[in-house]
Design a protein around this motif. Sequence first.
Motif, PDB file in Angstrom:
ATOM      1  N   HIS A  51       0.838  -1.209   0.000  1.00  0.00           N
ATOM      2  CA  HIS A  51       0.000   0.000   0.000  1.00  0.00           C
ATOM      3  C   HIS A  51       0.869   1.254   0.000  1.00  0.00           C
ATOM      4  N   ASP A  52       1.877   1.282   0.850  1.00  0.00           N
ATOM      5  CA  ASP A  52       2.730   2.466   0.957  1.00  0.00           C
ATOM      6  C   ASP A  52       3.529   2.696  -0.316  1.00  0.00           C
ATOM      7  N   LEU A  53       4.043   1.637  -0.906  1.00  0.00           N
ATOM      8  CA  LEU A  53       4.781   1.775  -2.159  1.00  0.00           C
ATOM      9  C   LEU A  53       3.875   2.314  -3.263  1.00  0.00           C
ATOM     10  N   SER A  54       2.647   1.857  -3.276  1.00  0.00           N
ATOM     11  CA  SER A  54       1.673   2.334  -4.252  1.00  0.00           C
ATOM     12  C   SER A  54       1.457   3.828  -4.130  1.00  0.00           C
ATOM     13  N   ARG A  55       1.247   4.289  -2.895  1.00  0.00           N
ATOM     14  CA  ARG A  55       0.991   5.711  -2.672  1.00  0.00           C
ATOM     15  C   ARG A  55       2.221   6.561  -3.011  1.00  0.00           C
ATOM     16  N   GLN A  56       3.405   6.060  -2.666  1.00  0.00           N
ATOM     17  CA  GLN A  56       4.636   6.803  -2.963  1.00  0.00           C
ATOM     18  C   GLN A  56       4.840   6.932  -4.469  1.00  0.00           C
ATOM     19  N   ALA A  57       4.623   5.842  -5.186  1.00  0.00           N
ATOM     20  CA  ALA A  57       4.797   5.863  -6.635  1.00  0.00           C
ATOM     21  C   ALA A  57       3.782   6.789  -7.298  1.00  0.00           C
ATOM     22  N   GLU A  58       2.550   6.720  -6.834  1.00  0.00           N
ATOM     23  CA  GLU A  58       1.497   7.572  -7.380  1.00  0.00           C
ATOM     24  C   GLU A  58       1.801   9.042  -7.121  1.00  0.00           C
ATOM     25  N   GLN A  59       2.289   9.331  -5.922  1.00  0.00           N
ATOM     26  CA  GLN A  59       2.534  10.730  -5.558  1.00  0.00           C
ATOM     27  C   GLN A  59       3.654  11.348  -6.384  1.00  0.00           C
ATOM     28  N   VAL A  60       4.699  10.566  -6.675  1.00  0.00           N
ATOM     29  CA  VAL A  60       5.800  11.142  -7.442  1.00  0.00           C
ATOM     30  C   VAL A  60       5.351  11.492  -8.855  1.00  0.00           C
ATOM     31  N   VAL A  61       4.404  10.722  -9.410  1.00  0.00           N
ATOM     32  CA  VAL A  61       3.864  11.065 -10.728  1.00  0.00           C
ATOM     33  C   VAL A  61       3.009  12.326 -10.641  1.00  0.00           C
ATOM     34  N   LEU A  62       2.175  12.417  -9.624  1.00  0.00           N
ATOM     35  CA  LEU A  62       1.319  13.593  -9.468  1.00  0.00           C
ATOM     36  C   LEU A  62       2.151  14.846  -9.213  1.00  0.00           C
ATOM     37  N   ASP A  63       3.233  14.700  -8.452  1.00  0.00           N
ATOM     38  CA  ASP A  63       4.086  15.855  -8.169  1.00  0.00           C
ATOM     39  C   ASP A  63       4.859  16.322  -9.393  1.00  0.00           C
ATOM     40  N   HIS A  64       5.067  15.431 -10.350  1.00  0.00           N
ATOM     41  CA  HIS A  64       5.839  15.761 -11.550  1.00  0.00           C
ATOM     42  C   HIS A  64       5.055  15.342 -12.795  1.00  0.00           C
ATOM     43  N   ALA A  65       3.767  15.634 -12.781  1.00  0.00           N
ATOM     44  CA  ALA A  65       2.881  15.159 -13.848  1.00  0.00           C
ATOM     45  C   ALA A  65       3.285  15.688 -15.214  1.00  0.00           C
ATOM     46  N   GLU A  66       3.644  16.956 -15.298  1.00  0.00           N
ATOM     47  CA  GLU A  66       3.987  17.541 -16.594  1.00  0.00           C
ATOM     48  C   GLU A  66       5.227  16.881 -17.181  1.00  0.00           C
ATOM     49  N   GLU A  67       6.247  16.676 -16.327  1.00  0.00           N
ATOM     50  CA  GLU A  67       7.480  16.052 -16.802  1.00  0.00           C
ATOM     51  C   GLU A  67       7.255  14.595 -17.192  1.00  0.00           C
ATOM     52  N   PHE A  68       6.440  13.886 -16.404  1.00  0.00           N
ATOM     53  CA  PHE A  68       6.186  12.474 -16.716  1.00  0.00           C
ATOM     54  C   PHE A  68       5.401  12.341 -18.010  1.00  0.00           C
ATOM     55  N   MET A  79      -0.890   7.794 -19.577  1.00  0.00           N
ATOM     56  CA  MET A  79      -0.778   8.411 -18.252  1.00  0.00           C
ATOM     57  C   MET A  79      -1.890   7.899 -17.341  1.00  0.00           C
ATOM     58  N   ALA A  80      -3.109   7.868 -17.852  1.00  0.00           N
ATOM     59  CA  ALA A  80      -4.244   7.401 -17.049  1.00  0.00           C
ATOM     60  C   ALA A  80      -4.077   5.930 -16.689  1.00  0.00           C
ATOM     61  N   ARG A  81      -3.571   5.143 -17.611  1.00  0.00           N
ATOM     62  CA  ARG A  81      -3.377   3.715 -17.342  1.00  0.00           C
ATOM     63  C   ARG A  81      -2.305   3.499 -16.270  1.00  0.00           C
ATOM     64  N   VAL A  82      -1.241   4.265 -16.325  1.00  0.00           N
ATOM     65  CA  VAL A  82      -0.190   4.135 -15.315  1.00  0.00           C
ATOM     66  C   VAL A  82      -0.727   4.491 -13.936  1.00  0.00           C
ATOM     67  N   LEU A  83      -1.454   5.599 -13.833  1.00  0.00           N
ATOM     68  CA  LEU A  83      -2.006   6.005 -12.543  1.00  0.00           C
ATOM     69  C   LEU A  83      -3.007   4.984 -12.022  1.00  0.00           C
ATOM     70  N   SER A  84      -3.791   4.405 -12.908  1.00  0.00           N
ATOM     71  CA  SER A  84      -4.746   3.376 -12.493  1.00  0.00           C
ATOM     72  C   SER A  84      -4.014   2.139 -11.981  1.00  0.00           C
ATOM     73  N   HIS A 316      13.022   0.833  -6.284  1.00  0.00           N
ATOM     74  CA  HIS A 316      12.581   2.088  -5.682  1.00  0.00           C
ATOM     75  C   HIS A 316      11.171   2.395  -6.171  1.00  0.00           C
ATOM     76  N   PRO A 317      10.313   2.980  -5.304  1.00  0.00           N
ATOM     77  CA  PRO A 317       8.930   3.248  -5.744  1.00  0.00           C
ATOM     78  C   PRO A 317       8.846   4.159  -6.961  1.00  0.00           C
ATOM     79  N   ALA A 318       9.821   5.057  -7.144  1.00  0.00           N
ATOM     80  CA  ALA A 318       9.774   5.953  -8.299  1.00  0.00           C
ATOM     81  C   ALA A 318      10.078   5.233  -9.603  1.00  0.00           C
ATOM     82  N   GLN A 319      10.553   3.977  -9.540  1.00  0.00           N
ATOM     83  CA  GLN A 319      10.744   3.194 -10.762  1.00  0.00           C
ATOM     84  C   GLN A 319       9.449   2.536 -11.234  1.00  0.00           C
ATOM     85  N   LEU A 320       8.455   2.456 -10.361  1.00  0.00           N
ATOM     86  CA  LEU A 320       7.211   1.784 -10.743  1.00  0.00           C
ATOM     87  C   LEU A 320       6.466   2.519 -11.857  1.00  0.00           C
TER      88      LEU A 320
END
Length: 403
Positions: A51-68, A79-84, A316-320
């Motif tokens: 659960h925690d890894l999921s939230r961390q990975a999701e948050q890093v995308v939301l924090d850097h949505a434009e760059e991702f 993008m929507a599929r990755v977040l889902s 690392h969660p940011a690799q997900l």
Amino acid sequence: MDLDALTAEVDDLLGEADQALARDYPGERPGRQPVHTYYLPADRYHARSVHDLSRQAEQVVLDHAEEFLELIGDDDDLMARVLSKLDTEAVEDLRIDFEDGYGDRGDETEDDDAAAAAAALTESIEAGESSPFSGIRIKSLEPATRHRGLRTLVGFVRALGTVPDGFVVTLPKVTSVDQVAALVLAFERLEEEVEGRLELEVQVETPQSVLGPQGHTLLPQMIQAGAGRLTAFHFGTYDYSAACGIAAGQQSLEHPAADHAKAVMQAAAAGTGVRLSDGSTNRLPVDDQLLPGWEEHLRLVRRSLERGFYQGWDLHPAQLPTRFAATHGFFREGFDRAAQRLRAYAGGTGSTVLDEPATARALADFVLRGLDCGAVEESEVRNRTGLSTSRLADLAKRPVGGG
């Protein structure tokens, strides 16, 4: 000449070879293959880790949505599929690590961590918060760490009591076929005390496993020694590279020495039911290295997929996010063409490509892998190919069942 008599004579001549072929090359393993294995040191694992890894990975995308979004080609659907995916199943396979990621902490500490991790895994399964696949990596069966590795295995499995579905034990730094046989022996002894069946995967991270002392690869013999329990070969990027004398700055998944080892793995495992996983990249997407780390990981995951390695390690969660962007992008980009060719093949209609049964098998397997990981939906598969998933499984020669 009596043809029936000749056939009977040839059948008799080839009988043992036929039996050996069926035994040694049974075909694909049933069930889906995870697209990655996430390694987490045992002392950091707890019941809500997934659960925690999921939230961390999701948050890093939301924090850097434009760059991702720019990184993945301004593809809003991807993008929507990755977040889902990050929200629903960010970790497909979790490996609780008691080896390099954990280190040597002394017997008492490791005993306590093994018992705590087993309890946490049980709790997460009961709460419906575990990854679909899970397992532990023990220390190697080399003399210096053999007792410690077996002690952790026994303590962890005893604490579980029942072996969960999809659970495997990772054996690292394998240097001999006998080490695989020894772990199978340990499994047999443990299964006298607990419920369920233990399976293993071998990390291919020593030159000895790729090229043995007699000048041939030991990997097929390891499959035999696994006695039906060996599920996968996982490449160990950095141990293998270092053992081959490659300087630290040049160690990489795409180094020629790594590609050679993985090509040997691929040939050894083909048709045996043993799956393949590529290794990891240690350039983490964090701080000022977020974008370069994302770019490298996205490229390397895509490279592995193109070479037939449908699974890899994440650290690392940011690799997900880039794991799923590369994987979903790969299968979605190839889906339309694969579906068109499958429809033409199954219907016997004209096509610009004359596909043979072997190619149809690969096309069907490609579509099913996309379906397994969530890159495509069953409804669009049926609509575009005109085939049911069971028909696709027949074409791919995939056995039904499994986890």
